[in-house]
Each structure stands twice: as structure tokens, then as C-alpha cells.
Motif scaffolding. Structure first.
Motif, PDB file in Angstrom:
ATOM      1  N   THR A  27       1.133  -1.135  -0.112  1.00  0.00           N
ATOM      2  CA  THR A  27       0.251   0.254   0.212  1.00  0.00           C
ATOM      3  C   THR A  27       1.199   1.041  -0.097  1.00  0.00           C
ATOM      4  O   THR A  27       1.849   0.945   0.557  1.00  0.00           O
ATOM      5  CB  THR A  27      -0.733   0.174   1.772  1.00  0.00           C
ATOM      6  N   ARG A  28       0.282   2.457  -0.106  1.00  0.00           N
ATOM      7  CA  ARG A  28       1.283   3.693   0.026  1.00  0.00           C
ATOM      8  C   ARG A  28       0.411   4.852   0.922  1.00  0.00           C
ATOM      9  O   ARG A  28      -1.098   4.268   1.295  1.00  0.00           O
ATOM     10  CB  ARG A  28       0.949   4.225  -1.248  1.00  0.00           C
ATOM     11  N   THR A  29       1.020   5.956   0.941  1.00  0.00           N
ATOM     12  CA  THR A  29       0.755   6.502   1.918  1.00  0.00           C
ATOM     13  C   THR A  29       0.316   7.703   1.523  1.00  0.00           C
ATOM     14  O   THR A  29       0.592   8.151  -0.260  1.00  0.00           O
ATOM     15  CB  THR A  29       2.002   7.254   2.702  1.00  0.00           C
ATOM     16  N   LEU A  30      -0.604   8.620   1.515  1.00  0.00           N
ATOM     17  CA  LEU A  30      -0.823   9.931   1.248  1.00  0.00           C
ATOM     18  C   LEU A  30      -0.494  10.712   1.389  1.00  0.00           C
ATOM     19  O   LEU A  30       0.653  10.392   1.733  1.00  0.00           O
ATOM     20  CB  LEU A  30      -2.515  10.026   2.203  1.00  0.00           C
ATOM     21  N   GLY A  31       0.182  11.358  -0.100  1.00  0.00           N
ATOM     22  CA  GLY A  31       0.898  12.796  -0.495  1.00  0.00           C
ATOM     23  C   GLY A  31      -0.166  13.862  -0.645  1.00  0.00           C
ATOM     24  O   GLY A  31      -0.893  13.787  -0.628  1.00  0.00           O
ATOM     25  N   GLU A  32       0.688  14.746  -1.055  1.00  0.00           N
ATOM     26  CA  GLU A  32      -0.110  15.844  -1.780  1.00  0.00           C
ATOM     27  C   GLU A  32      -0.735  16.081  -3.093  1.00  0.00           C
ATOM     28  O   GLU A  32      -2.224  16.981  -3.414  1.00  0.00           O
ATOM     29  CB  GLU A  32       0.491  17.615  -1.910  1.00  0.00           C
ATOM     30  N   ALA A  33      -0.271  14.609  -3.866  1.00  0.00           N
ATOM     31  CA  ALA A  33      -1.631  14.534  -4.956  1.00  0.00           C
ATOM     32  C   ALA A  33      -3.034  13.944  -4.785  1.00  0.00           C
ATOM     33  O   ALA A  33      -3.810  13.534  -5.272  1.00  0.00           O
ATOM     34  CB  ALA A  33      -1.067  13.625  -5.880  1.00  0.00           C
ATOM     35  N   ASP A  34      -3.708  13.463  -2.876  1.00  0.00           N
ATOM     36  CA  ASP A  34      -4.422  12.979  -2.469  1.00  0.00           C
ATOM     37  C   ASP A  34      -4.990  13.325  -2.393  1.00  0.00           C
ATOM     38  O   ASP A  34      -6.352  13.862  -1.620  1.00  0.00           O
ATOM     39  CB  ASP A  34      -3.795  11.856  -2.076  1.00  0.00           C
ATOM     40  N   PHE A  35      -4.753  15.159  -2.325  1.00  0.00           N
ATOM     41  CA  PHE A  35      -5.368  16.472  -1.740  1.00  0.00           C
ATOM     42  C   PHE A  35      -6.429  17.738  -2.610  1.00  0.00           C
ATOM     43  O   PHE A  35      -4.584  17.728  -3.217  1.00  0.00           O
ATOM     44  CB  PHE A  35      -4.483  16.975  -0.553  1.00  0.00           C
ATOM     45  N   MET A  36      -6.908  17.953  -3.255  1.00  0.00           N
ATOM     46  CA  MET A  36      -7.667  19.344  -3.626  1.00  0.00           C
ATOM     47  C   MET A  36      -6.562  20.096  -3.671  1.00  0.00           C
ATOM     48  O   MET A  36      -6.232  20.568  -2.322  1.00  0.00           O
ATOM     49  CB  MET A  36      -8.449  19.222  -4.019  1.00  0.00           C
TER      50      MET A  36
END
Length: 536
Positions: free
Chosen positions: A465-474
Motif C-alpha cells: 500500500t502507499r501513504t497519502l501525499g499532496e496529490a491526494d488533496f485538492m
């Protein structure tokens, strides 16, 4: 201040009457029990005499800020109802006399109190024109001898105000218009997710408002103001060029391609739109109402995730699906929503940290874009075709080639260019009505899914799995279609404050997660998703 023992003024009387009516509504009493005055200049510089105000002869705590905002907004509401505001008694008399003397031909609308008025030969009710009730006018036709009372025609009835109120979490905005099509559009578009309700326009006292007027003259007036030599900036907004300028504290703008002009007052949350065509005006009003809600939520510590979401109806547990464009976020949400979950969002959600560990989730209403292939795989293309053949429609942003393909039973993907697929644009309320997919209005984050589509591989839960990054936020950078040119977020980034995003990311990192591989085998993909959801 003048040294005189008494001061008389028409403007103060008008504002005082509005003030007493507002307080009566706040206190839920008859206006006759309210005593209070507004003095000074008529309009924005009026002074509310809060310390001497009484209700039932007793002092009362006056919500001064709300009252002042309403007094400032009231002329716009009146203008939305009758197309303009009056210049005062002298102007009204002169305008009427010009028609009485036969100098001009037209209709004169007079401001009158509620009650019965005697006309030659009969008694008729006379109500203010701007409040969805019968009105009377003076109609001058070529000569004063033809002066006569006339009822509202269907054309005149369009000028009566209707209102729709939207609420999401602690944010709210009211859409007002002189055309019911505008407020009906907002009611339909936001109703399933943002608690949209029809309200009495006369009872709108304060708060954020979006006023949409089908008034060509007002459009021309703002457009001329933008072009009067002041500094301007051209911005690409909603795929159309928008020319933006300042008028004091207001932001004014005009979109010639849409035929819409704007005036925004960020400090009061009031935004006025004017145009000549009702459909683009309805779309623009809904878009700005949504941005008004988002602006309020962003300022209150919410953030925007690039994620689809489904909610378990028993306890509100919410699964968030993340991935790049084409990863399968929408497919994941729709398959789970077809197997016991409720659809909360297909592309993005609003989130906020609550309590010590929770993350609250509310939907971001928008038309859902479904590819023709996905619609066919879900078995929904027959329902969509029947809907069209029965005279129904989908969101007006849907390209007509997609409609033609649906009617022809062709589910071959259509491409606008090498990267952008033309898709079916589904209204939120069409999910339960057409496709039997239930909707949710909120939830609590309980787990994360990371789908990926591989057409040639078997669906399965996969490792890693991956962690959340800036691309996951608008963010403001990703919201290039709707930049905050009207100041509704008041400086907060379009995806939320950095501190809010960081806290949300930290809390979501503690939740269980699964990576899943999906394919074009819909039953097998649905089974894998249900298994992953149960495991989480």
C-alpha cells in the motif's frame, strides 16, 4: 451631532421599518411589539440604535452584525424581485407622470403597503411585487385616459423571487433568483447531499447569499463598469475567459461567452450574478453556491480530498478510495454502493479532524462522469437509454455524441482528445432514481482502499500500500477550472489550510487499508471489493 432636537429623514424611516421587521422575525413576535430605529445615511452607513431597542417594552440583545448585513443586502433582494430599486418618492412620481401624460408608454410598478386599495369601480389587493404574491401596476397606453390597473402577466410573474437554502456541516448559503428555474436547479443538484430546501425568500435575513438575476440590463451595467478604464485581469474560469476588476471592496467580472456578469462582496458573503439566459445562469449560480459552502468550510478547518467514498449505513463507517486518474476510484465506489454501501462521493470529499482521532467526511456534490464502457459493465446502459427515450436527460455538460451513443446502444469509448474521454454526466439524484444506488450525507473515515485497474489480470487483494501525499488533496493549483477569483475562501488554499491537511493525513495514516486489483470482470471485481471492505 447636528445640535437639532429633532431630525427627520425618509431613508432612516425605511431602514427603521426593515430593522423592526428583522428583529420581529428573530424574536418570533409581531413587528408591532418591536421599537427601534436606524439613523444616519440611508444604506451602508446607517447606524443601528441597539441600546434603545425594545421588544415588548423590554431591552433586547440585538444581533447587530447580522442586521447590518441584511440591511446592506436588502436592496439587492429588492432589485432581484423588481429588476431595480426606486430613486425615491420624487423619482417614482415623475416616472408615473410621464406615463400618465402619454409622454412614454410602459408599466409603472409602485411600492405599496399590504392591504386593500380602492380603484375606480372595485377594490383590489395590493402586495409588494417582490414576494411571490399578486401585484398591481399602472399601465399607460398611449394616453392618460387608458390608465388602468392590470394584473401580473406570466411574463411579469417571472420577476418574483424564489429561494433555495443549502447546508453542509456548519456552512450554509441561500440561492435567490427572479427565475424559479435557477433555484430549482440548485434544489435538484444539491438536494440529495447538501440538505437543499426551498425557503421563503422574504425570510432570508442574513448569511451568505448568491443572487442570480435574469436581467440583461444589469449584465450590461456591470460589464460597462468592468470596461470603464479600471485595471483588469483576464482569468480562465469554468472553461471561459473572465475579465475581473475591482469596484471599491467589491470584485466585479464579466464573462462575454456566457453572457454573465458578477459582483462579489467577500466581507458579507454576497455574490450577485446577472445575465440574459437562464440555463447558464443556473449553472453559474450553483457553481458559486458550492464554492461559497467550500469557502466557509475551508475557513473552519476542513480540507478537500481527491477520493471517492462509500458509507456503511449501520454505523456511518466510511471507506475512502484513492488513486490517480483512471485508477478505479469511481468504479470502486459504485460497485460497493451496489452491494450494501451508500455512495458519498465519486471523486472528492470534504474532511475535518474531529475529537482525538476521528475524521469527519461530507460529500462534494457534482455530476458524476461515467465512461460508456463502465456504464455498460455495470448493466446501467439499458436504464440510461430508456430514460433518454422517455424524454429524460442527463447533466447539460454531457456531450451530444455521448447521448447519441447511448441511444444507439454503442458503448465504445469516445475521446475528445488523446487523454480526455467523453463520458455520461449523471446528476446526483439520478443514482437512486435511475440506478438504485443509495446516497449518504456524511460519515466517519474508517479505512482506505487503493484500487488499480488491470483489464487482463484477475481481481484480487494485492500486497503493498502507499501513504497519502499532496496529490491526494485538492489544492488551488489543481482547481484551475474554478480559481477563487471572487474571494469566497478569503485567502485559504482551495484544498484547505496546510495544518488541516497535515492533521487529516496523519489520522488517515492510522486507519486500516487494502490495495485491490480490479478488471473488466464486474462480478469478480465486486466480490474482491466486498472482501477487502469486510477485512477493513
Amino acid at each position: 451631532m447636528s445640535g437639532c432636537s429633532r431630525v427627520f429623514g425618509i431613508g432612516s424611516n425605511l431602514d427603521s421599518a426593515r430593522y423592526r421587521l428583522l428583529l420581529a422575525r428573530y424574536a418570533q413576535v409581531s413587528p408591532e411589539l418591536v421599537r427601534g430605529h436606524v439613523i444616519g445615511e440611508h444604506g451602508d452607513r446607517a447606524v443601528v440604535c441597539a441600546s434603545t431597542t425594545t421588544v415588548g417594552r423590554r431591552p433586547v440583545a440585538v444581533p447587530v452584525r447580522a442586521v447590518v448585513e441584511d440591511l446592506q443586502q436588502r436592496p439587492a433582494l429588492i432589485r432581484c424581485g423588481i429588476g431595480r430599486t426606486r430613486c425615491g418618492p420624487a423619482g417614482a412620481v415623475l416616472s408615473t407622470l410621464r406615463k400618465v401624460l402619454g409622454l412614454v408608454d410602459g408599466i409603472e410598478e409602485l411600492s405599496v403597503p399590504y392591504g386593500l386599495h380602492r380603484w375606480p369601480g372595485r377594490t383590489v389587493p395590493a402586495f409588494p411585487h417582490s414576494f411571490r404574491t399578486p401585484a398591481s401596476g399602472l399601465c399607460g397606453r398611449q394616453s392618460p385616459r387608458r390608465l388602468r390597473p392590470t394584473p401580473c402577466s406570466p411574463r411579469e410573474d417571472r420577476h418574483m423571487i424564489s429561494a433555495t437554502r443549502l447546508e453542509a456541516a456548519d456552512a450554509a448559503v441561500t440561492v435567490l433568483s427572479n427565475r424559479s428555474e435557477v433555484t430549482d436547479w440548485a434544489l435538484r443538484y444539491f438536494g440529495p447531499w447538501w440538505n437543499a430546501t426551498s425557503v421563503d425568500a422574504a425570510a432570508v435575513c442574513a448569511g451568505a447569499v448568491v443572487i442570480a438575476e435574469v436581467t440583461p440590463d444589469a449584465y450590461k451595467g456591470i460589464t460597462l463598469l468592468v470596461h470603464d478604464g479600471r485595471p483588469t485581469e483576464e482569468v480562465d474560469y469554468a472553461k471561459h475567459p473572465l475579465l475581473v476588476a475591482r469596484d471599491g471592496e467589491d470584485i466585479i467580472a464579466t464573462s462575454p461567452e456566457e453572457g454573465i456578469a458578477y459582483r462579489s462582496t467577500p466581507s458579507s458573503g454576497r455574490l450577485v450574478l446577472a445575465g440574459s439566459d437562464v440555463q447558464p445562469l443556473a449553472l453559474a449560480a450553483a457553481r458559486l453556491a458550492r464554492e461559497a459552502i467550500r469557502g466557509q468550510l475551508l475557513r473552519d478547518g476542513w480540507a478537500v480530498l481527491h477520493s471517492s467514498a462509500v458509507v456503511r449505513p449501520d454505523d456511518g463507517a466510511t471507506l475512502l478510495a484513492f488513486g490517480d486518474k483512471g485508477a478505479g476510484k469511481t468504479t470502486t465506489a459504485l460497485l460497493l454502493a451496489s452491494h450494501g454501501w451508500q455512495l458519498l462521493a465519486n471523486d472528492r470529499v470534504l474532511v475535518r479532524p474531529t475529537g482525538e482521532r476521528d475524521v469527519e467526511v461530507v460529500p462534494w456534490p457534482s455530476a458524476a462522469a461515467l465512461g460508456l464502457g463502465l456504464l455498460h459493465s455495470l448493466g446501467w446502459d439499458d436504464k440510461a437509454r430508456e430514460h433518454l427515450r422517455a424524454g429524460g436527460s442527463f447533466h447539460p455538460t454531457q456531450h451530444e455524441s455521448v447521448t447519441e451513443a447511448l441511444l444507439a446502444g454503442d458503448h465504445t469509448p469516445l475521446w475528445e482528445n488523446a487523454k480526455r474521454e467523453r463520458k455520461v454526466q449523471v446528476f446526483p439524484d439520478q443514482f437512486p432514481d435511475l440506478f438504485d444506488v443509495p446516497l449518504a450525507t456524511g460519515g466517519r473515515a474508517a479505512g482506505l482502499l487503493f484500487p488499480q485497474v488491470d483489464a487482463d489480470a484477475a481481481p484480487d487483494i494485492i500486497g503493498g500500500t502507499r501513504t497519502l501525499g499532496e496529490a491526494d488533496f485538492m489544492s488551488g493549483a489543481t482547481e484551475d477550472r474554478y480559481p477563487d477569483v471572487f474571494g469566497q475562501a478569503r485567502g485559504v488554499d482551495g484544498g484547505g489550510r496546510e495544518s488541516a491537511r497535515a492533521e487529516v493525513a496523519a489520522r488517515l495514516a492510522e486507519l486500516p487499508r487494502r490495495a485491490v486489483r480490479l478488471s473488466h470482470d464486474i462480478p469478480a471485481s465486486a466480490a474482491v471489493l466486498c472482501k477487502a471492505a469486510d477485512a477493513i
